[in-house]
Each structure stands twice: as C-alpha cells, then as structure tokens.
Design an enzyme around this catalytic site. Structure first.
Site, PDB file in Angstrom:
ATOM      1  N   TYR A  50       0.848  -1.199   0.000  1.00  0.00           N
ATOM      2  CA  TYR A  50       0.000   0.000   0.000  1.00  0.00           C
ATOM      3  C   TYR A  50       0.875   1.238   0.000  1.00  0.00           C
ATOM      4  CZ  TYR A  50      -4.982  -0.764   0.276  1.00  0.00           C
ATOM      5  OH  TYR A  50      -6.278  -1.014  -0.055  1.00  0.00           O
ATOM      6  N   GLU A  52      -0.632   4.823  -0.616  1.00  0.00           N
ATOM      7  CA  GLU A  52      -1.413   6.038  -0.909  1.00  0.00           C
ATOM      8  C   GLU A  52      -0.547   7.278  -0.755  1.00  0.00           C
ATOM      9  OE1 GLU A  52      -3.312   3.672   0.916  1.00  0.00           O
ATOM     10  OE2 GLU A  52      -5.445   4.130   0.598  1.00  0.00           O
ATOM     11  N   ASP A 199      -6.635  13.174 -25.352  1.00  0.00           N
ATOM     12  CA  ASP A 199      -6.612  11.772 -24.936  1.00  0.00           C
ATOM     13  C   ASP A 199      -5.938  11.014 -26.074  1.00  0.00           C
ATOM     14  OD1 ASP A 199      -7.086   9.108 -24.496  1.00  0.00           O
ATOM     15  OD2 ASP A 199      -9.193   9.343 -23.942  1.00  0.00           O
ATOM     16  N   THR A 225      -3.818   5.771 -22.127  1.00  0.00           N
ATOM     17  CA  THR A 225      -3.675   4.446 -21.550  1.00  0.00           C
ATOM     18  C   THR A 225      -2.280   3.959 -21.943  1.00  0.00           C
ATOM     19  OG1 THR A 225      -4.687   3.502 -23.517  1.00  0.00           O
ATOM     20  CG2 THR A 225      -6.106   3.794 -21.604  1.00  0.00           C
ATOM     21  N   LYS A 228      -2.148   0.137 -25.353  1.00  0.00           N
ATOM     22  CA  LYS A 228      -2.532   0.036 -26.770  1.00  0.00           C
ATOM     23  C   LYS A 228      -1.255   0.066 -27.617  1.00  0.00           C
ATOM     24  CE  LYS A 228      -7.149   1.844 -25.938  1.00  0.00           C
ATOM     25  NZ  LYS A 228      -7.281   2.613 -24.689  1.00  0.00           N
ATOM     26  N   ARG A 234      -2.131  -2.878 -18.946  1.00  0.00           N
ATOM     27  CA  ARG A 234      -3.355  -2.113 -18.786  1.00  0.00           C
ATOM     28  C   ARG A 234      -3.094  -1.059 -17.715  1.00  0.00           C
ATOM     29  NH1 ARG A 234      -7.928  -3.280 -21.005  1.00  0.00           N
ATOM     30  NH2 ARG A 234      -6.822  -4.778 -22.282  1.00  0.00           N
TER      31      ARG A 234
HETATM   32  N1  DSN Z   1     -12.157   0.445 -25.355  1.00  0.00           N
HETATM   33  C1  DSN Z   1     -11.051   1.054 -26.056  1.00  0.00           C
HETATM   34  C2  DSN Z   1     -11.120   0.819 -27.507  1.00  0.00           C
HETATM   35  O1  DSN Z   1     -11.326  -0.317 -27.864  1.00  0.00           O
HETATM   36  O2  DSN Z   1     -10.925   1.724 -28.304  1.00  0.00           O
HETATM   37  C3  DSN Z   1     -10.913   2.481 -25.755  1.00  0.00           C
HETATM   38  O3  DSN Z   1     -10.756   2.653 -24.400  1.00  0.00           O
END
Ligand code: DSN
Length: 449
Positions: A50, A52, A199, A225, A228, A234
């Site tokens: 932990y 925080e 984003d 994120t 990708k 993730r």
């Molecule tokens: N769910 C994702 C996508 O497939 O584009 C975006 O967060």
C-alpha cells in the site's frame, strides 16, 4: 503449492485464453501483446504494498523502494515524450483510461460546467461526454463529429465551440483513422478560453515514435492508456502542465498539482504498484530503436490492409488510414446493421475484430454497420505487408459467404444474426479459414519476447 479445485478451474480458463491469443489473429486496434518483462512486473510482489500518496509523501511506511520505482517511471514517461521536467509533470497512478479522464475533469471542471468531446458515433470515446456515463451525467457535454467522408471538420468544431463555449475541449478518438490536428484544436480552445485535453490513448505509441504530431506542444493536459500502441500493461498516465494554473476548490495551483489531488485522494486509493512498475518497463522498451521500427510497421501494415480492402471493393471510412486502425463500412454491400454478423463469423474463423458504428450510422449502435480493425497486435507478432494482404483475403472470403440478398433491406437483430451465422457456418467456410489462421499464427509465435 496446495491445489484447490476452484483455483485449478480458473487456471484452466486462463490457459484456454492463452491458447486463443496464440492461435487467433488479434485485430482489435486497442489491444496488444506485452513483453515477458512487462508480465514479470505485473505478476510481481509489488501488488502487496500500500502506498497512498506520492513519493516522499505517503500515508504508509515501508515505501522506500516503491518511491524510487514511481520516480523512475515518471522520468521515463517524460523522456519517452521528450518533455522537460520544469514544464510538465506526469501522474502514473491512474488505474485505466476512463478513470484518468474523469480525474482530469475533476481537476478542471465543476459539476454542470461544459465539456466538449468527439461523439461516440463519430469515433469518440464514452468517457468524452457520452450521456450514459459519469462524464455526460455530471457535466454539460457537447459532442462534435466528423464530416460525411469521415474526417474531422475543424470549421464545424469551431462553430460549435463558439456557440456552446465549453470550459474544456477534449481531442482524441477511439475509432478515427486520420491524423488529429492538435494545433487547430488549440486555436479553437483559445478562441473560447477553454482548456485543451488530448486523450492520446490509441496513438500514444505512434506519438512516442514521432509518427503522429505530438499533442504536448498544444495541450494543457494529456491522458493516455498504456496498453494500446504503447504496448505496456493495462493502465494509464496523466501529463499536465506545471506552468499553467487553475483554481482547485478555492485554491490556486498548477494544473499538475490539481491533477495529482484529483487522482489521490480525489478519485483513487492505493496505487497499483505492480502496474506502475510494468508501465516503467514498457516505457523503457519504447525508448529503444526497435520500438520505433515496430511503430513504423504498425502504420505500414494498417495502410496495406486499407489498400487491400479498397482494391477488393470495400468502403473504408475516410478512404484509408494514417495510423494503426481502419474502419470498414459494410453498408454498401449489405445495407445498414451487419457489422455484428461479420464480427461473429470472423470470430468463428479465428479472426478477432469489433463491430463498430460508422459515421452517420443508419442502424442501431448495438447492431452497427462497420467493423474496426487495427494492426498493433499482429505487428507485435512480426507480421508484415504480405501477411496483411493475406489477412484481408481471409476476411473477404468470410464476408463474401454472406449473400447480400439474405440481409439487404432487413433490420438486424439477434435472431436474424444467429440465423445468418448458422447459414454461413453450414458452408464450412469458417472451418476452412480457421485452419488457415492457425497455419499463419503458428509461423509467428507469441510470448517470450
Ligand atoms: N475500449 C477502447 C477501444 O477499444 O478503443 C478504448 O478505451
């Protein structure tokens, strides 16, 4: 280790999922395969701790090593995107993309204030103000779209911004295959005195490899994120300017400080230290020249795929792609509403895509007319142009097994889709394609890189 039937059962399911990943073609543009080192970090003892708070300011003792890890990951994140520490700060604690976006809204907006983002139907993301989400229910959300050809229309976006005067404009998309002109978004934001948030989740790996213009020159805040095109675990990060201020619940502070307060204690509790560590590993990998080659190949592969679809007479939204994804509109072939049937048949053939709405969708979002495909995951396997042409050929053979007169003029629904799928399966085409997919994937083994 002691055995337990439930644990065994869960591990058997996981083994099946691993087999699926190994033997199928993964074309969902937001997915990828991480390295062994990323997996090692994710499945590590760091999940036990932990912490925080932030490095040097924790609510728990015993964080001397966790602090060093988080500081190093922040440095790597700034380095990957070429940012100066005196201008930009980065928070690496967001659990995922949607929480990261909400944390920015919490930092910059008050409930009821105006937010402008790309509509889901045009290729935007739920968290950019869609009415069923926290973002759409808490803020007054205004959506911009794309023109009839599927391109962002900056004049229209400006008109909408001048009419609604949002406090925050969000640029970024989940199903948009063209370059986003962040300078134009900045000019629009300046005209109405709005903050600009980018984003870049889908394109982060391409930005890191300088294959897409950087949002950092123009944005106040950038979210992403990490799983990708960036090919990490993730997770998510928020970059925010240190040289611009905001009033956060009565207190004047930098955007970065407000974002930190919004992440913790605002919206999250203990950071996922195993995830932060894995993000760091992926960022270190993204700094290697091999990553730049990988990212270049992602785009080449997507462009080859788009060209092959066009050559075979398909409609590709916007006529092609500049990035890692493409959207195929099946309306000209089948009429509206048959993306779901194609998704299902491809799944039965070992090819994973997702059904997707197309601009100016004439069918329901549950039974949309397009499919979205992307190349990050197959490129990680080492596939190149030749394989992309082959994959489109396989997809085409499946699509052609649906006879247009079975579906044209009919409204799709579950029963009808099941009926069409069963008719195609009867022809044995999905079995034949499955064998070809297994042959192809076995030449490009996964994992262990
Ligand atoms: N769910 C994702 C996508 O497939 O584009 C975006 O967060």
């Amino acid at each position: 280790m002691r055995t337990n039937v439930d644990v065994d059962y869960l591990f058997r399911l996981m083994a099946q999922e691993k087999k699926r990943q190994l033997n199928t073609l993964e074309l969902i543009p937001s997915e990828n395969f991480v390295s062994d080192n990323v997996l090692k970090a994710l499945g590590s003892i760091l999940t036990n701790k932990y912490s925080e708070g932030y490095p040097g300011k924790r609510y728990y003792g015993g964080n001397q090593w966790i602090d060093k890890i988080e500081i190093k990951v922040q440095k790597l994140a700034l380095e990957v995107f070429g940012l100066e520490e005196n201008q930009w700060g980065v928070n690496v604690q967001p659990y995922s993309g949607t929480p990261a976006n909400y944390e920015v809204y919490f930092a910059l907006l008050r409930p009821g204030e105006k937010l402008m983002g790309m509509s889901l139907t045009a290729g935007g993301h739920l968290s950019h103000g869609h009415k069923v989400t926290y973002s759409g229910r808490t803020y007054q959300a205004v959506a911009y779209g794309v023109d009839r050809n599927g391109w962002l229309d900056y004049e229209e976006i400006e008109k909408l911004a001048l009419e609604y005067r949002p406090k925050l404009i969000v640029a970024g998309a989940s199903a948009y295959s063209r370059k986003i002109e962040f300078d134009k978004f900045r000019a629009i934001a300046d005209k109405v005195g709005a903050y600009l948030m980018v984003d870049m989740a889908h394109i982060a790996g391409l930005v890191a490899a300088k294959l897409h213009s950087s949002p950092f020159e123009w944005a106040d805040v950038v979210t992403t994120t990490t799983h990708k095109t960036l090919r990490g675990p993730r997770g998510a990060m928020i970059f925010a300017r240190k040289d611009k201020n905001v009033k956060f619940y009565g207190q004047e502070m930098s955007l970065f400080e407000a974002v930190n307060k919004a992440v913790f204690p605002g919206m999250q509790g203990g950071p996922h230290n195993h995830q932060i560590m894995a993000i760091g590993v992926a960022l270190a990998e993204a700094l290697s020249p091999r990553f730049a080659d990988y990212a270049r190949q992602i785009v080449i592969n997507a462009q080859v795929m788009a060209e092959e679809f066009l050559r075979r007479g398909y409609k590709v939204v916007s006529g092609g792609t500049d990035n890692h994804l493409l959207l195929v509109d099946l309306t000209p072939r089948f009429g509206p509403g048959w993306g779901g049937a194609v998704e299902k048949l491809l799944e039965l053939s070992g090819i994973t895509v997702n059904k997707n709405v197309v601009p100016y969708e004439q069918a329901s979002p549950f039974w949309p007319s397009g499919i979205r495909l992307g190349t990050p995951a197959v490129t990680t396997r080492g596939m190149k142009e030749e394989e992309m042409v082959k994959i489109v050929e396989l997809i085409d053979r499946v699509v052609r097994a649906i006879k247009p007169d079975w579906v044209k003029g009919r409204k799709s629904n579950k029963e009808l889709v099941d009926e069409i799928v069963a008719k195609v399966v009867e022809t044995k085409i999905t079995d034949k394609i499955l064998i070809e997919v297994e042959r192809l994937t076995s030449n490009y083994p996964l994992f262990g890189w």
